[in-house]
Enzyme design. Structure first.
Site: not given
Length: 181
Positions: A22, A71, A88
């Site tokens: 997400h 997050k 990443q």
């Protein structure tokens, strides 16, 4: 496509289960609020959330400069490796894909910054799936931001029964009007 110099906000969710991605993106001029937020976030990490620049390879930061903001606080070595490694790489690749597709103006790269807020589930297991899902989610979020998606029609279509991968949705009660008193 949004006007050059306009703040672009995008979102995308790709995949299923613990290896899903997400992504929320904020793309804008270095000299505007996106630049201020980018520099402030980089300079003020918090416990469990250390923003860093996404790279395509060591010493090769993706362009526009992309701040990877987690997050989910890193919970263990595997979660850390998947976040700093596969996710990443996926974000960096997705940014480069969005530039190649014209969703991010290549001639404006020196004037832009990108913030990518990235969810990697602490239970994630499959490195390749984490990479692929984050790459596609990043490119899609940037395409959505450039196109101003979702539009009002799409929002209204889902208004009465919101859902997401963690909530199957519920019909709105009969009293669907918001009180103005």
């Amino acid at each position: 496509m949004r006007a050059e110099g306009e703040l672009q906000i995008g979102e995308s969710f790709v995949g299923t289960g613990v290896d899903a991605a997400h992504i929320n993106t904020v793309l804008g001029p270095r000299s505007g609020p996106a630049g201020t937020a980018w520099a402030t976030a980089l300079a003020t990490p918090s416990a469990g959330h250390v923003p860093f620049m996404a790279v395509l390879a060591p010493g090769v930061a993706v362009q526009p400069p992309t701040l990877f903001v987690t997050k989910a606080a890193i919970e263990n070595d595997q979660h850390g490796n998947l976040t700093w490694g596969a996710a990443q790489a996926g974000v960096a690749g997705g940014v480069a894909d969005a530039v190649a597709a014209g969703h991010v103006a290549a001639d404006a790269l020196g004037e832009l910054v990108l913030i990518a807020a990235v969810w990697v589930n602490p239970g994630a297991e499959d490195e390749q799936a984490v990479y692929e899902n984050n790459r596609l989610a990043t490119a899609t979020a940037l395409a959505n931001g450039a196109a101003g998606r979702p539009g009002l029609d799409e929002v209204m279509k889902h208004r009465t029964a919101p859902s997401n991968p963690f909530f199957s949705g519920a019909a709105m009660p009969d009293k669907s009007e918001v009180s103005t008193t």
